[in-house]
Enzyme design. Sequence first.
Site, mmCIF file in Angstrom:
data_model
loop_
_atom_site.group_PDB
_atom_site.id
_atom_site.type_symbol
_atom_site.label_atom_id
_atom_site.label_comp_id
_atom_site.label_asym_id
_atom_site.label_seq_id
_atom_site.Cartn_x
_atom_site.Cartn_y
_atom_site.Cartn_z
ATOM 1 N N ARG A 188 -7.427 15.867 -17.215
ATOM 2 C CA ARG A 188 -6.591 15.433 -16.092
ATOM 3 C C ARG A 188 -7.177 15.843 -14.739
ATOM 4 O O ARG A 188 -6.927 15.201 -13.713
ATOM 5 C CB ARG A 188 -5.180 15.999 -16.243
ATOM 6 C CG ARG A 188 -4.151 15.297 -15.359
ATOM 7 C CD ARG A 188 -2.738 15.732 -15.671
ATOM 8 N NE ARG A 188 -2.571 17.156 -15.566
ATOM 9 C CZ ARG A 188 -1.870 17.907 -16.405
ATOM 10 N NH1 ARG A 188 -1.268 17.370 -17.436
ATOM 11 N NH2 ARG A 188 -1.770 19.202 -16.241
ATOM 12 N N TYR A 227 2.850 1.105 5.640
ATOM 13 C CA TYR A 227 2.913 0.353 4.375
ATOM 14 C C TYR A 227 4.306 0.578 3.756
ATOM 15 O O TYR A 227 4.755 1.728 3.628
ATOM 16 C CB TYR A 227 1.787 0.848 3.481
ATOM 17 C CG TYR A 227 1.816 0.353 2.067
ATOM 18 C CD1 TYR A 227 1.708 -1.008 1.768
ATOM 19 C CD2 TYR A 227 1.921 1.247 0.998
ATOM 20 C CE1 TYR A 227 1.718 -1.460 0.460
ATOM 21 C CE2 TYR A 227 1.922 0.807 -0.315
ATOM 22 C CZ TYR A 227 1.827 -0.546 -0.580
ATOM 23 O OH TYR A 227 1.840 -0.992 -1.876
ATOM 24 N N ASP A 278 -3.488 7.118 7.197
ATOM 25 C CA ASP A 278 -3.872 6.157 6.156
ATOM 26 C C ASP A 278 -5.017 5.317 6.731
ATOM 27 O O ASP A 278 -4.829 4.557 7.675
ATOM 28 C CB ASP A 278 -2.661 5.271 5.803
ATOM 29 C CG ASP A 278 -2.959 4.305 4.658
ATOM 30 O OD1 ASP A 278 -4.125 3.860 4.555
ATOM 31 O OD2 ASP A 278 -2.035 3.974 3.889
ATOM 32 N N LYS A 285 -8.336 -1.034 -2.482
ATOM 33 C CA LYS A 285 -8.685 -2.158 -1.587
ATOM 34 C C LYS A 285 -10.209 -2.265 -1.468
ATOM 35 O O LYS A 285 -10.862 -2.661 -2.402
ATOM 36 C CB LYS A 285 -8.003 -1.989 -0.227
ATOM 37 C CG LYS A 285 -6.559 -1.522 -0.296
ATOM 38 C CD LYS A 285 -5.660 -2.499 -1.022
ATOM 39 C CE LYS A 285 -4.281 -1.885 -1.200
ATOM 40 N NZ LYS A 285 -3.473 -2.531 -2.207
HETATM 41 C C1 LIG Z 1 -2.321 0.521 3.966
HETATM 42 C C2 LIG Z 1 -2.016 0.735 2.520
HETATM 43 N N1 LIG Z 1 -1.859 1.982 2.062
HETATM 44 C C3 LIG Z 1 -1.573 2.226 0.774
HETATM 45 C C4 LIG Z 1 -1.438 1.203 -0.128
HETATM 46 C C5 LIG Z 1 -1.111 1.499 -1.559
HETATM 47 O O1 LIG Z 1 -2.205 1.321 -2.386
HETATM 48 P P1 LIG Z 1 -2.043 1.056 -3.965
HETATM 49 O O2 LIG Z 1 -1.734 -0.378 -4.118
HETATM 50 O O3 LIG Z 1 -3.349 1.466 -4.516
HETATM 51 O O4 LIG Z 1 -0.937 1.938 -4.426
HETATM 52 C C6 LIG Z 1 -1.602 -0.115 0.292
HETATM 53 C C7 LIG Z 1 -1.443 -1.242 -0.667
HETATM 54 O O5 LIG Z 1 -1.380 -2.398 -0.307
HETATM 55 C C8 LIG Z 1 -1.885 -0.358 1.656
HETATM 56 O O6 LIG Z 1 -2.020 -1.617 2.116
#
Ligand SMILES: Cc1ncc(COP(=O)(O)O)c(C=O)c1O
Length: 385
Positions: free
Chosen positions: A48, A101, A173, A198
């Site tokens: 893990r 998000y 982020d 992404k």
């Molecule tokens: C800016 C941003 N942060 C975090 C996330 C979350 O990522 P995950 O889909 O891997 O959980 C996304 C998903 O679209 C996002 O656009």
Amino acid sequence: MKRPETRIIHTRGARLGSVTVNPPVERASTVLFRTEEALYESKPGYGRMGLGVHRELEAALGELEGARHVRLASNGLQACALAIASCVDAGGHILIPDSAYGPTARFCERRLTHMGASCTRYDPRIGAGIADLIRPETQAIFMESPGSLTFEVSDLPAITAIARERGIPTIADNTWGAGYFLKPLELGADIVVHAMTKYIVGHADAFGGAVITSDERLYNRICATSEDFGIGLAPDDAYLALRGLRTLHTRLKAHEAGALELANWLAERPEVAEVLHPALPSSPDHAIWKRDFSGSSGLFGLVLNAIPEGGMDRFLGALHLFGMGFSWGGYESLLIPCDHQLTRSKGSWTDTRPGPLLRIHVGLEAVSDLKAELDTAFAALKGPA
Ligand SMILES: Cc1ncc(COP(=O)(O)O)c(C=O)c1O
């Protein structure tokens, strides 16, 4: 100092001299030891915590963001939640941008509230005005720039300077900037989070998250929170994220060029009221974007002018190269209507727009093909002549 695209390819470290370019993937829960001492003292002692491929990925991500420490998570949302839960306790308070998000905002507004903390949204263009929202119990300021769906750029240096004066950790982020176009740690942020799902993975075939910092004290808290929640990243996903990182720079340049060409083309279309892309000089955020970013990725927004009855269905029905689905950052172009997801409550985003909000991700297809398809879709939107 070598260029970033060179450095990200050469982060193999201790494995140099072994026979393969890429690391082997160890699919393991159990790690075997020969002595009781080794069983209890060795790190990692259990799958893990991650094994060889995870360590190589952490090294590469540390290189990407210029940071000492990286903790991996199974997806981007988990990375956001891990970073936030490492800073905010019961009785504490967090500030989040109105354009965060959606599921990150939900974590703060639902989960943190259940845990006895509280959350306030701020206008992503608030800049130094953030000072007025800080309370004695504020334990973190979360930033996401450009914001999800509406693409406002936040003044990170203004926000982080105030947070530093008050001793409040900041979390950024950096998924849109992908570690190349924005360097939040250099702009004063304490923690960076990534949805590797992404651009880093880049092929829409794996999930991954990362929490990155150079602050020892915060890193220890992140590790403890991660251990408590049992957070980890599957070895195959770690491998795909590492593989994606090696070509990130080249792919991003292509996404950037394609998105700029398409955004400029869309800005001239009569069907389009506004293109939400901070690299366009018409964007209200262009000056801050230019100051803080070194480029732009393939994701941007679009406000349409008023559309006739049934127009959206006809428009979406004419799209084939543009898939309609969540996520972004892969090689394929995507387009989604976003009004369903918008939960804005603050200043700069008003509801006076003439038509629907769309989000476009420009993949690696020829832009001429994408334009031709949108041209056909706009004709369909208008309906039969
Ligand atoms: C800016 C941003 N942060 C975090 C996330 C979350 O990522 P995950 O889909 O891997 O959980 C996304 C998903 O679209 C996002 O656009």
